[in-house]
Design a protein around this motif. Structure first.
Motif, PDB file in Angstrom:
ATOM      1  N   ALA A  55       1.063  -1.055  -0.044  1.00  0.00           N
ATOM      2  CA  ALA A  55       0.234   0.045  -0.373  1.00  0.00           C
ATOM      3  C   ALA A  55       1.009   0.996  -0.361  1.00  0.00           C
ATOM      4  CB  ALA A  55      -1.138   0.106   0.827  1.00  0.00           C
ATOM      5  N   PRO A  56       0.450   1.936  -0.851  1.00  0.00           N
ATOM      6  CA  PRO A  56       1.136   3.655  -0.377  1.00  0.00           C
ATOM      7  C   PRO A  56       1.109   4.551   0.332  1.00  0.00           C
ATOM      8  CG  PRO A  56      -0.479   4.210  -2.224  1.00  0.00           C
ATOM      9  CD  PRO A  56      -0.388   2.098  -2.086  1.00  0.00           C
ATOM     10  N   GLU A  57       2.462   4.953   0.799  1.00  0.00           N
ATOM     11  CA  GLU A  57       2.620   6.488   1.646  1.00  0.00           C
ATOM     12  C   GLU A  57       2.155   7.439   0.442  1.00  0.00           C
ATOM     13  OE1 GLU A  57       6.060   6.527   4.043  1.00  0.00           O
ATOM     14  OE2 GLU A  57       5.603   4.736   5.140  1.00  0.00           O
ATOM     15  N   VAL A  58       0.808   8.622   1.514  1.00  0.00           N
ATOM     16  CA  VAL A  58       0.808   9.059   1.353  1.00  0.00           C
ATOM     17  C   VAL A  58       0.853  10.886   1.275  1.00  0.00           C
ATOM     18  CG1 VAL A  58      -1.688  10.643   0.464  1.00  0.00           C
ATOM     19  CG2 VAL A  58      -1.665   7.892   0.191  1.00  0.00           C
ATOM     20  N   ASP A  59       1.050  11.749   0.307  1.00  0.00           N
ATOM     21  CA  ASP A  59       1.374  12.863   0.496  1.00  0.00           C
ATOM     22  C   ASP A  59       0.310  13.792   1.100  1.00  0.00           C
ATOM     23  OD1 ASP A  59       0.641  14.358  -1.137  1.00  0.00           O
ATOM     24  OD2 ASP A  59       2.733  14.522  -2.654  1.00  0.00           O
ATOM     25  N   GLN A  60       0.594  15.387   1.488  1.00  0.00           N
ATOM     26  CA  GLN A  60      -0.537  15.957   1.999  1.00  0.00           C
ATOM     27  C   GLN A  60      -1.597  16.924   0.071  1.00  0.00           C
ATOM     28  OE1 GLN A  60       0.937  19.194   4.278  1.00  0.00           O
ATOM     29  NE2 GLN A  60       0.868  18.065   6.225  1.00  0.00           N
ATOM     30  N   LYS A  61      -0.644  16.122  -0.104  1.00  0.00           N
ATOM     31  CA  LYS A  61      -1.650  16.735  -1.741  1.00  0.00           C
ATOM     32  C   LYS A  61      -2.305  15.651  -2.268  1.00  0.00           C
ATOM     33  CE  LYS A  61       0.844  20.551  -3.352  1.00  0.00           C
ATOM     34  NZ  LYS A  61       1.374  21.085  -4.469  1.00  0.00           N
TER      35      LYS A  61
END
Length: 205
Positions: A55-61
């Protein structure tokens, strides 16, 4: 002999652009993003085996960070589609990003992959080599556009989708100066979470 793409396909490669994030508020998934998987074999202009699991880590955007993962997110073009994406590295250590659009079907379905896809019933597929998933088109060293193929959805629900895919098309590094070289994808599989609000950033209709 120099291979050529359709005028629309070449124009679409010239027009590729990163989707901008919306607003200043950080993105927080309403649910945990479950691990996904994607595998396929590819040959021609690029060759190798692709395997992504996680599963990906996701940034604030709301954009996935580099890593090894597979997931589905929102389509920029149509609310009737999702974008399925896998990200991993090849044997040379280059990042490889596979992305394709899929209609929001509710059960098993056979879908045509078509580079000229402009309707909710078909899919488009791009393979990007050397790409950062937060700026996929701006960082890609090689773009591969599948001209035709088949996508088989084997199961689909509100938050999970699985299936298979295969097809063939052309790759190019610089659409203005370089030849289009054929590539083929076979034995593709995917099983991914569908995460509403996740911005994949790859322009596939």
């Amino acid at each position: 002999m120099r291979n050529t793409m359709s005028g629309r396909a070449a124009a679409s490669l010239l027009a590729l652009a990163l989707l901008a994030g919306c607003g200043d508020a950080p993105f927080v998934p309403t649910e945990t993003i479950e691990a996904g998987s994607m595998t396929f074999e590819y040959s021609g202009a690029v060759a190798g085996s692709f395997a992504a699991d996680g599963a990906p880590e996701v940034d604030q955007k709301a954009r996935p960070r580099p890593g090894t993962w597979a997931v589905a997110g929102e389509s920029h073009f149509s609310a009737e589609k999702v974008i399925i994406t896998g990200y991993s590295s090849n044997a040379q250590g280059q990042p490889v990003l596979m992305a394709f659009s899929v209609p929001r079907v509710t059960g098993p379905a056979t879908i045509d992959i078509d580079t000229n896809c402009v309707t909710p019933e078909c899919s488009s597929l791009l393979l990007l080599v050397g790409s950062d998933p937060r700026d996929p088109h701006g960082t890609s060293a090689l773009t591969c556009d599948m001209q035709r193929g088949t996508l088989q959805v084997t199961s689909a629900g509100a938050d999970r989708m699985a299936g298979t895919f295969s097809g063939e098309g052309f790759c190019v590094a610089n659409v203005r100066t370089d030849p289009f070289i054929r590539f083929t994808v076979r034995d593709g599989t995917f099983d991914v979470d569908v995460v509403e609000g996740l911005r994949i950033g790859v322009n596939v209709e």
